[in-house]
Enzyme design. Structure first.
Site, PDB file in Angstrom:
ATOM      1  N   GLN A   1       0.840  -1.187   0.000  1.00  0.00           N
ATOM      2  CA  GLN A   1       0.000   0.000   0.000  1.00  0.00           C
ATOM      3  C   GLN A   1       0.875   1.236   0.000  1.00  0.00           C
ATOM      4  O   GLN A   1       1.597   1.503   0.965  1.00  0.00           O
ATOM      5  CB  GLN A   1      -0.927   0.028   1.211  1.00  0.00           C
ATOM      6  CG  GLN A   1      -1.795   1.283   1.245  1.00  0.00           C
ATOM      7  CD  GLN A   1      -2.743   1.346   2.431  1.00  0.00           C
ATOM      8  OE1 GLN A   1      -3.040   0.329   3.042  1.00  0.00           O
ATOM      9  NE2 GLN A   1      -3.205   2.537   2.752  1.00  0.00           N
TER      10      GLN A   1
ATOM     11  N   CYS B   1      -6.495   1.538   2.778  1.00  0.00           N
ATOM     12  CA  CYS B   1      -6.392   0.164   3.283  1.00  0.00           C
ATOM     13  C   CYS B   1      -7.642  -0.659   2.970  1.00  0.00           C
ATOM     14  O   CYS B   1      -7.563  -1.875   2.772  1.00  0.00           O
ATOM     15  CB  CYS B   1      -6.104   0.146   4.778  1.00  0.00           C
ATOM     16  SG  CYS B   1      -7.343   0.978   5.798  1.00  0.00           S
TER      17      CYS B   1
END
Length: 224
Positions: free
Chosen positions: A80, A86
């Site tokens: 990420q 997320c």
């Protein structure tokens, strides 16, 4: 958190998972009776939790023992690098590891993303996501809906659990790679993930900011 589940469903359906292929359910408790109530088969589990110092310390220790994943791994994993994404990364991890179980619409955002990144390593997938305008728009719309309808603290974090090649994996774009939690099967995925989740909750017993969502394959004949 029923509304939260509905928003996640709308997001994955919009990205290219047909509504008659998969749906999401709140897991109301981690004891065996409540887990058995979940529609089966459960293909992936999403977990929302607060990133407390206790939890982060345990994650750092696990990361120090994790090998970097190579592109030929059968586990779909990506880092990420996009901020506040997320939830999107968690859903990409979930769908990316169950494409053998569900159909994804040909030419959809997900179909193009997974085909384009199939041979990439985790960082290359992250870089590809940064430049994917269609995914960026879909993420922005979903993030705005969540912030408007379901308050989520910025300290809260999404991860995914799924079963690949007989192993239960924890997938988190902030980690160094997929974390194996031992043997598992598609039929025991939810129960096996629940055991790991319970240990994480026990590290922060004073918090109520935990949520578990199961992604199940829709049984043909069920009403979409």
């Amino acid at each position: 958190m029923f509304l939260f589940v509905c928003l996640i469903e709308q997001f994955i359906w919009g990205l290219g998972v047909p509504p008659d292929e998969a749906e999401c359910y709140d897991v109301y408790g981690l004891d065996e009776k409540l887990l058995e109530m979940m529609p089966k088969p459960v293909l992936a589990v999403l977990f929302l939790f607060p990133l407390t110092p206790q939890i982060e310390a345990g994650r750092a220790h696990e990361d120090s023992q994790t090998k970097v994943q190579d592109p030929t791994s059968t586990v779909f994993f990506m880092k990420q690098t996009v901020g506040n994404a997320c939830g999107t990364i968690g859903l990409l991890h979930a769908i990316g590891n169950i494409t053998s179980e569900i159909l994804v619409d040909e030419g959809s955002i997900l179909d193009k993303f997974f085909k384009s990144t199939a041979l990439m390593d985790p960082m290359e997938r992250a870089s590809f996501l940064e430049k994917d305008r269609e995914m960026e728009v879909a993420h922005s719309v979903a993030a705005a809906a969540v912030c408007t309808e379901v308050p989520v603290n910025v300290e809260d974090h999404f991860i995914c659990f799924t079963c690949v090649d007989g192993q239960l994996y924890e997938l988190d774009g902030d980690r160094s790679g997929p974390i194996s939690h031992g043997a598992s099967t598609p039929s025991t995925l939810l129960q096996d993930a629940a055991k790991v989740i319970q240990k994480m909750i026990q590290k922060n017993p004073d918090s109520m900011n935990f949520n578990v969502i199961a992604i199940s394959k829709r049984v043909k004949g069920d009403a979409p």
